[in-house]
Design a protein around this motif. Structure first.
Motif, PDB file in Angstrom:
ATOM      1  N   GLU A  91       3.979 -33.276  -1.599  1.00 33.57           N
ATOM      2  CA  GLU A  91       5.286 -32.612  -1.825  1.00 33.57           C
ATOM      3  C   GLU A  91       5.411 -32.113  -0.206  1.00 33.57           C
ATOM      4  N   ASN A  92       4.224 -31.601   0.289  1.00 30.34           N
ATOM      5  CA  ASN A  92       4.716 -30.748   1.766  1.00 30.34           C
ATOM      6  C   ASN A  92       3.779 -31.448   2.710  1.00 30.34           C
TER       7      ASN A  92
ATOM      8  N   ARG B  27       7.457 -35.199   0.740  1.00 33.72           N
ATOM      9  CA  ARG B  27       9.040 -34.877   0.539  1.00 33.72           C
ATOM     10  C   ARG B  27       9.373 -34.044   1.654  1.00 33.72           C
ATOM     11  N   ARG B  28       8.821 -33.210   2.037  1.00 32.31           N
ATOM     12  CA  ARG B  28       9.456 -32.312   3.201  1.00 32.31           C
ATOM     13  C   ARG B  28       8.415 -32.070   4.192  1.00 32.31           C
TER      14      ARG B  28
ATOM     15  N   VAL C  39      12.012 -26.068   7.705  1.00 29.24           N
ATOM     16  CA  VAL C  39      11.910 -27.220   6.606  1.00 29.24           C
ATOM     17  C   VAL C  39      12.878 -28.207   6.875  1.00 29.24           C
ATOM     18  N   LYS C  40      12.428 -29.479   6.797  1.00 33.04           N
ATOM     19  CA  LYS C  40      13.130 -30.855   6.958  1.00 33.04           C
ATOM     20  C   LYS C  40      12.772 -31.493   5.796  1.00 33.04           C
ATOM     21  N   ILE C  41      13.825 -32.076   5.010  1.00 36.36           N
ATOM     22  CA  ILE C  41      13.778 -32.825   4.017  1.00 36.36           C
ATOM     23  C   ILE C  41      13.792 -34.501   4.171  1.00 36.36           C
ATOM     24  N   LEU C  42      12.717 -35.062   4.350  1.00 32.83           N
ATOM     25  CA  LEU C  42      12.253 -36.217   4.995  1.00 32.83           C
ATOM     26  C   LEU C  42      13.471 -37.337   4.656  1.00 32.83           C
TER      27      LEU C  42
ATOM     28  N   GLN D 255      18.018 -30.192   7.293  1.00 35.86           N
ATOM     29  CA  GLN D 255      16.969 -29.230   7.749  1.00 35.86           C
ATOM     30  C   GLN D 255      17.450 -27.797   7.949  1.00 35.86           C
TER      31      GLN D 255
END
Length: 230
Positions: free
Chosen positions: A146-147, A196-197, A213-216, A221
């Motif tokens: 997830e991270n 995921r991020r 936080v960056k959602i890939l 962001q």
């Protein structure tokens, strides 16, 4: 015995000053696959035969006798065994031993404890994996994390560890980058583990109690407070 060529076994036995006839007789005994046959050869007075008979009797009563087979040739390489030893194989006999172990009554005392009778075994993952593949039972594991958490400064590694801990306490999976790696490497790592991020811990954000936080997948962001991360 199958692990060593027969000629080498005979050579080792000859070095013990055994006669050719004695060697052949010993090898015949070691190739026995029947406890009854062994008992006929050695008699029933020995402790080893009595222990084996008790084991097979208990196996019958517990309902797993069809899963064990007597094999006089099994030899374990460690000297702490004091009783029956065993090896586990697949039914088809296609693979090498899955596990091996036995009874040891004095092993714990060698580490400073009391003599406590015990039985144990060890095994490696390679044979288990091959067996699961052969049976079609190897589970399809989801390698999605997830991270992925990374600090942008060497001095912020502790802060990044704190962020990882907060997320894990909320039940999320986290890959924490501990080394000083460039962002290019971090993005490649994130793609490889299907994260995921990406959570970046920078100096200015951390001073404000925030992280980036960056959602890939989408590239979105934003900044968020540590306690508000979900």
């Amino acid at each position: 015995m199958e692990k060593i060529p027969m000629d080498d076994i005979k050579k080792e036995l000859k070095s013990l000053q055994l006669s050719g006839a004695a060697i052949e007789e010993l090898l015949r005994v070691l190739h026995m696959k029947s406890l009854t046959e062994l008992e006929e050869k050695l008699g029933d007075a020995g402790e080893a035969v009595a222990d084996l008979k008790q084991l097979f009797s208990l196996a019958e009563k517990f309902g797993f006798s069809e899963w064990i087979q007597f094999d006089a040739s099994i030899v374990r390489g460690l000297a702490y065994y004091t009783g029956i030893v065993f090896e586990g194989f697949d039914r088809g006999g296609k693979l090498r031993a899955i596990c091996g172990g036995g009874r040891y009554d004095h092993l714990l005392a060698t580490f400073g404890g009391d003599d406590i009778p015990a039985c144990g075994f060890g095994f490696g993952d390679a044979v288990i994996v091959e067996l699961l593949k052969d049976k079609g039972l190897l589970p399809a594991l989801n390698h999605c994390i997830e991270n992925i958490v990374c600090s942008l400064d060497h001095d912020l590694r502790g802060a990044a560890a704190t962020v990882a801990t907060v997320l894990r306490q909320k039940g999320q999976s986290v890959d924490l980058v501990l080394e000083n790696k460039p962002l290019k490497w971090v993005f490649k790592r994130a793609a490889r583990i299907n994260a995921r991020r990406l959570i970046l811990v920078g100096s200015s954000e951390w001073q404000r109690g925030m992280v980036c936080v960056k959602i890939l997948e989408s590239g979105e962001q934003y900044e968020v407070k540590i306690d508000d991360m979900e």
